[in-house]
Write an enzyme that holds these catalytic residues in place. Structure first.
Site, PDB file in Angstrom:
ATOM      1  N   ASN A  32      35.429  47.819  39.527  1.00  0.00           N
ATOM      2  CA  ASN A  32      36.557  46.968  39.924  1.00  0.00           C
ATOM      3  C   ASN A  32      37.817  47.302  39.142  1.00  0.00           C
ATOM      4  OD1 ASN A  32      35.385  45.597  42.029  1.00  0.00           O
ATOM      5  ND2 ASN A  32      34.693  43.901  40.771  1.00  0.00           N
TER       6      ASN A  32
ATOM      7  N   LYS B 272      39.499  39.044  36.905  1.00  0.00           N
ATOM      8  CA  LYS B 272      38.456  38.675  35.948  1.00  0.00           C
ATOM      9  C   LYS B 272      37.819  39.915  35.317  1.00  0.00           C
ATOM     10  CE  LYS B 272      34.557  37.549  37.884  1.00  0.00           C
ATOM     11  NZ  LYS B 272      33.713  38.730  37.611  1.00  0.00           N
TER      12      LYS B 272
ATOM     13  N   LEU C 295      44.636  52.440  48.959  1.00  0.00           N
ATOM     14  CA  LEU C 295      45.927  53.102  48.805  1.00  0.00           C
ATOM     15  C   LEU C 295      46.997  52.443  49.673  1.00  0.00           C
ATOM     16  CD1 LEU C 295      45.089  56.935  48.620  1.00  0.00           C
ATOM     17  CD2 LEU C 295      45.769  55.397  46.773  1.00  0.00           C
TER      18      LEU C 295
ATOM     19  N   CYS D 124      37.524  38.856  41.613  1.00  0.00           N
ATOM     20  CA  CYS D 124      36.897  39.927  40.839  1.00  0.00           C
ATOM     21  C   CYS D 124      37.865  40.785  40.035  1.00  0.00           C
ATOM     22  CB  CYS D 124      36.080  40.820  41.772  1.00  0.00           C
ATOM     23  SG  CYS D 124      34.687  39.954  42.521  1.00  0.00           S
TER      24      CYS D 124
ATOM     25  N   GLY E 178      51.314  46.975  48.253  1.00  0.00           N
ATOM     26  CA  GLY E 178      51.465  45.567  48.606  1.00  0.00           C
ATOM     27  C   GLY E 178      52.012  44.765  47.442  1.00  0.00           C
TER      28      GLY E 178
ATOM     29  N   LYS F 260      43.699  38.196  50.156  1.00  0.00           N
ATOM     30  CA  LYS F 260      43.493  39.228  51.175  1.00  0.00           C
ATOM     31  C   LYS F 260      43.297  38.550  52.525  1.00  0.00           C
ATOM     32  CE  LYS F 260      38.496  39.897  50.701  1.00  0.00           C
ATOM     33  NZ  LYS F 260      37.444  40.875  50.440  1.00  0.00           N
TER      34      LYS F 260
END
Length: 168
Positions: A4, A59, A46, A56, A49, A117
């Site tokens: 992540n 954190k 890629l 996740c 934004g 998202k």
């Protein structure tokens, strides 16, 4: 944590490339497409934004950086991605302000999408939590809609944001 953190770094990198492309007059989508053709990089994560969020990435990047500190090490790249992500969110406010001739007072700003998202109601560390209050603080009239996260957004965002019942 490592996976992540790597993806968060990848997103932070493309967001920084987007800022550079903007200044140079280049097209970030063309740059990202070219990068994605390299099999060592791939095309996923890629898309430039307003920054990353969710349950996740924030954190896990912080946990990995803390774990390293506990062992006397510094995760400079991870730390930089965290810092870059926060700057990306704030730079969105500056981009919006510039689009409004440098003054947000009384300007109506419509926001479509509030969760971190698409197709989720998850507001955890969503860029909207940083961007929208800052727009309101600078005098903008913010009207917001997200088909999935309206209930969560109303709880997570401060007063001063007008929530709409549709995108119209």
């Amino acid at each position: 944590y490592a996976a992540n953190a790597f993806l968060a770094i990848k997103i932070s990198f493309i967001n920084e490339m987007a800022a550079l492309c903007k200044e140079m007059g280049a097209d970030i989508e063309e740059v990202a497409n070219g990068m994605g053709l390299d099999s060592r990089i791939g095309s996923k994560f890629l898309q430039a934004g307003p920054g990353w969020g969710g349950s996740c990435f924030p954190k896990d990047t912080k946990a990995l950086a803390k774990m390293a500190l506990d062992y006397g090490l510094k995760m400079s790249i991870v730390d930089s991605a965290i810092e870059s992500n926060e700057q990306t969110k704030l730079s969105m406010v500056d981009h919006i302000k510039a689009s409004c001739d440098g003054d947000l007072k009384g300007k109506k700003i419509s926001v479509l999408g509030l969760a971190f998202k698409a197709n989720t109601d998850d507001m955890r560390d969503a860029p909207a939590l940083t961007i929208l209050p800052e727009l309101v603080k600078r005098g903008a009239i913010v009207k917001a809609y997200d088909p999935q996260s309206m209930d969560q957004a109303k709880r997570a965002l401060p007063e001063g944001i007008q929530f709409c019942s549709s995108a119209n």
